[in-house]
Scaffold this motif. Sequence first.
Motif, PDB file in Angstrom:
ATOM      1  N   ILE A   5      20.312  32.435  37.731  1.00 40.90           N
ATOM      2  CA  ILE A   5      21.009  32.173  38.897  1.00 40.90           C
ATOM      3  C   ILE A   5      21.714  33.676  39.317  1.00 40.90           C
ATOM      4  CG2 ILE A   5      21.559  29.749  38.355  1.00 40.90           C
ATOM      5  CD1 ILE A   5      24.359  30.837  37.370  1.00 40.90           C
ATOM      6  N   SER A   6      21.930  33.764  40.607  1.00 42.76           N
ATOM      7  CA  SER A   6      22.775  34.878  41.246  1.00 42.76           C
ATOM      8  C   SER A   6      23.809  34.499  42.094  1.00 42.76           C
ATOM      9  CB  SER A   6      21.626  35.855  41.821  1.00 42.76           C
ATOM     10  OG  SER A   6      21.246  35.410  43.018  1.00 42.76           O
ATOM     11  N   MET A   7      24.867  34.854  42.363  1.00 43.20           N
ATOM     12  CA  MET A   7      25.849  34.718  43.142  1.00 43.20           C
ATOM     13  C   MET A   7      26.633  36.004  43.877  1.00 43.20           C
ATOM     14  SD  MET A   7      28.115  32.154  40.661  1.00 43.20           S
ATOM     15  CE  MET A   7      27.467  30.492  40.301  1.00 43.20           C
ATOM     16  N   PHE A   8      27.184  35.652  44.983  1.00 43.38           N
ATOM     17  CA  PHE A   8      28.141  36.853  45.671  1.00 43.38           C
ATOM     18  C   PHE A   8      29.335  36.476  45.383  1.00 43.38           C
ATOM     19  CE2 PHE A   8      24.482  37.943  49.078  1.00 43.38           C
ATOM     20  CZ  PHE A   8      23.900  38.470  47.843  1.00 43.38           C
ATOM     21  N   GLY A   9      29.899  35.312  45.015  1.00 33.25           N
ATOM     22  CA  GLY A   9      31.210  34.994  44.919  1.00 33.25           C
ATOM     23  C   GLY A   9      32.040  34.397  46.431  1.00 33.25           C
ATOM     24  N   ASP A  10      31.043  33.678  47.019  1.00 32.77           N
ATOM     25  CA  ASP A  10      31.491  33.333  48.336  1.00 32.77           C
ATOM     26  C   ASP A  10      32.726  32.539  48.080  1.00 32.77           C
ATOM     27  OD1 ASP A  10      28.703  33.913  48.459  1.00 32.77           O
ATOM     28  OD2 ASP A  10      28.690  32.591  50.355  1.00 32.77           O
ATOM     29  N   LEU A  11      33.527  32.670  49.282  1.00 32.08           N
ATOM     30  CA  LEU A  11      34.801  32.130  49.199  1.00 32.08           C
ATOM     31  C   LEU A  11      34.834  30.814  50.143  1.00 32.08           C
ATOM     32  CD1 LEU A  11      37.164  35.268  49.123  1.00 32.08           C
ATOM     33  CD2 LEU A  11      36.946  33.700  47.368  1.00 32.08           C
ATOM     34  N   ALA A  12      35.248  29.909  49.829  1.00 35.72           N
ATOM     35  CA  ALA A  12      35.330  28.765  50.535  1.00 35.72           C
ATOM     36  C   ALA A  12      36.436  28.781  51.768  1.00 35.72           C
ATOM     37  CB  ALA A  12      35.752  27.468  50.027  1.00 35.72           C
ATOM     38  N   PHE A  13      36.075  28.461  52.959  1.00 38.15           N
ATOM     39  CA  PHE A  13      36.700  28.560  54.059  1.00 38.15           C
ATOM     40  C   PHE A  13      37.329  27.289  54.434  1.00 38.15           C
ATOM     41  CE2 PHE A  13      37.625  28.830  58.611  1.00 38.15           C
ATOM     42  CZ  PHE A  13      38.640  29.943  58.533  1.00 38.15           C
ATOM     43  N   ASN A  14      38.834  27.160  54.657  1.00 37.31           N
ATOM     44  CA  ASN A  14      39.327  26.176  55.056  1.00 37.31           C
ATOM     45  C   ASN A  14      39.869  25.730  56.332  1.00 37.31           C
ATOM     46  OD1 ASN A  14      41.766  24.039  55.493  1.00 37.31           O
ATOM     47  ND2 ASN A  14      42.203  23.716  53.148  1.00 37.31           N
ATOM     48  N   ASP A  43      18.148  32.461  31.574  1.00 33.30           N
ATOM     49  CA  ASP A  43      17.844  33.707  31.053  1.00 33.30           C
ATOM     50  C   ASP A  43      18.693  34.885  31.742  1.00 33.30           C
ATOM     51  OD1 ASP A  43      15.375  32.901  29.437  1.00 33.30           O
ATOM     52  OD2 ASP A  43      14.722  32.337  31.415  1.00 33.30           O
ATOM     53  N   VAL A  44      19.082  34.705  33.109  1.00 35.04           N
ATOM     54  CA  VAL A  44      19.659  35.730  33.709  1.00 35.04           C
ATOM     55  C   VAL A  44      20.751  35.318  34.577  1.00 35.04           C
ATOM     56  CG1 VAL A  44      19.218  37.811  35.282  1.00 35.04           C
ATOM     57  CG2 VAL A  44      17.471  36.642  33.737  1.00 35.04           C
ATOM     58  N   PHE A  45      21.815  36.074  34.661  1.00 31.53           N
ATOM     59  CA  PHE A  45      23.012  36.075  35.730  1.00 31.53           C
ATOM     60  C   PHE A  45      23.045  37.324  36.547  1.00 31.53           C
ATOM     61  CE2 PHE A  45      27.122  36.533  37.127  1.00 31.53           C
ATOM     62  CZ  PHE A  45      27.442  35.651  37.891  1.00 31.53           C
ATOM     63  N   GLY A  46      23.084  37.038  37.688  1.00 35.04           N
ATOM     64  CA  GLY A  46      23.355  38.195  38.535  1.00 35.04           C
ATOM     65  C   GLY A  46      24.523  38.009  39.550  1.00 35.04           C
ATOM     66  N   ILE A  47      25.375  39.019  39.819  1.00 35.31           N
ATOM     67  CA  ILE A  47      26.393  38.938  40.792  1.00 35.31           C
ATOM     68  C   ILE A  47      26.357  40.346  41.720  1.00 35.31           C
ATOM     69  CG2 ILE A  47      28.014  40.470  39.114  1.00 35.31           C
ATOM     70  CD1 ILE A  47      28.875  37.410  41.609  1.00 35.31           C
ATOM     71  N   GLY A  48      26.705  39.793  43.047  1.00 36.75           N
ATOM     72  CA  GLY A  48      26.431  40.817  44.141  1.00 36.75           C
ATOM     73  C   GLY A  48      27.636  41.694  44.357  1.00 36.75           C
TER      74      GLY A  48
END
Length: 345
Positions: A5-14, A43-48
Motif C-alpha cells: 500500500i501507499s499513502m499521502f496522509g490525506d486529511l479529512a475535511f469537515n 510486502d511494501v508500505f510507501g508514503i508520499g
Amino acid sequence: MEIGISMFGDLAFNNATRSFQSPQERLQDMLEEIKLADEVGLDVFGIGEHHRPDFAVSAPEIILAAAASVTKNIKLTSSVTVLSSADPVRIYQNFSTVDLISGGRAEITVGRGSFIESFPLFGYDLNDYNGLFSEKLQLLKEINENDVITWKGKYRATLDRQEVLPRAVNNNLDIWVAVGGTPQSVVRAARLGLPLIIAIIGGMPSQFQPFFELYKTEYLEAGHDPAKMQLATHSHGLIGLDGKALNDTYFPSYAAQMDRVGRSRGWAPYTRSQFEGGQTRNGALFVGEPAAVVDKILYHQEMFGLTRFLMHTDVGAPAHKDLMKSIELLGTHVAPAVKKALAVK
C-alpha cells in the motif's frame, strides 16, 4: 510479485467546520495502519511528500523511521520523494538511517513531483524542473554506489572526496523512479538500470502498455541484467466486503479530494459515473470487493509484467476503520489469492 500500500496522509475535511482533520490525529492513525499492513503480510508500505494543507506528510523518511519501530518485515519506501527540490546527500543519509533502524528494509522512490509547492518553498526555479531531477538522480545514484564522492554539477555545490555517512545496511538502497507516463522519464530510468513505477490513476491502464515496453527495450539495450528488472504500478484503491456500500460511503470523500486537486489543474468536477467506470476491468480504480481486486491485479500483472503493485489507499481520507478493513482484506484475501494464481502460472 510484491503487493503493498501507499499513502499521502490525506486529511479529512469537515464540511460543517470548514476545516481539515488534525495532522496529529492522522499520523497516529497512520502508524496503526502501517503496523497492520506488516501484521497481515503485505510486502511494501510507501508514503508520499506534500507541502499542502490537505496532506499530513511533508517528510516521508520521518514517518518511515517511526514505522520501522512498529513493524518487523514490511519494506518501507517513499512514494514519492520530490528529488528535484531536495539534496541527494541528505536524502541518502536520511534513508540509510531508516535502513539501519529497520534492519535493511528501507527503499527510496523518487520523482519530479506532480505538485510544485516544494519548488518555491525550498528556493528552486520551476523552469529547471527537468534539469534538477536529471542531475540529482545521477548524483543520488553515485552516492548510493560509492562511499566517497567527487562530483560537480550545475545545481549543487561541488563535492570533493566527501564521505557520505551513515551507509545503509548493505551499503546501497533500492532506488525506484516514479513516473506519470512521459517517455523521457521512462527511458532515463531504464538506461540507469533503476526500477520503474508508473502511477496509473485515471483513463484506461492499457494506454500505459507502450511505456512498459519502452522501458524493457531500453533497459536491455543498456546492458542491464534482465533478472534484476523491476516494474510496478501505483493506483488508487479501497477494498470492502460489500461493493455497493463501499461505493456509497467512499465516493463523496474521493470526489471531494479529486475536485480539490482538480480546481488548480482545470479539471471538470469528478462524477459518480467516472468513479464507477474506473472500477470496471479496463478502468484505473481498484475500489471494490476482494475478488474484483484480485482479478484486476492479475490483469495488470499480465499486461505489464509487474513485479510489484501498490494500492494507494487513502485518497480523500476514508475513515480509519475503513482503511484498516481494506488493509486487512488486501493482506489476508487479495495478496494470497494473487500470489497463488501467479504460482500456478
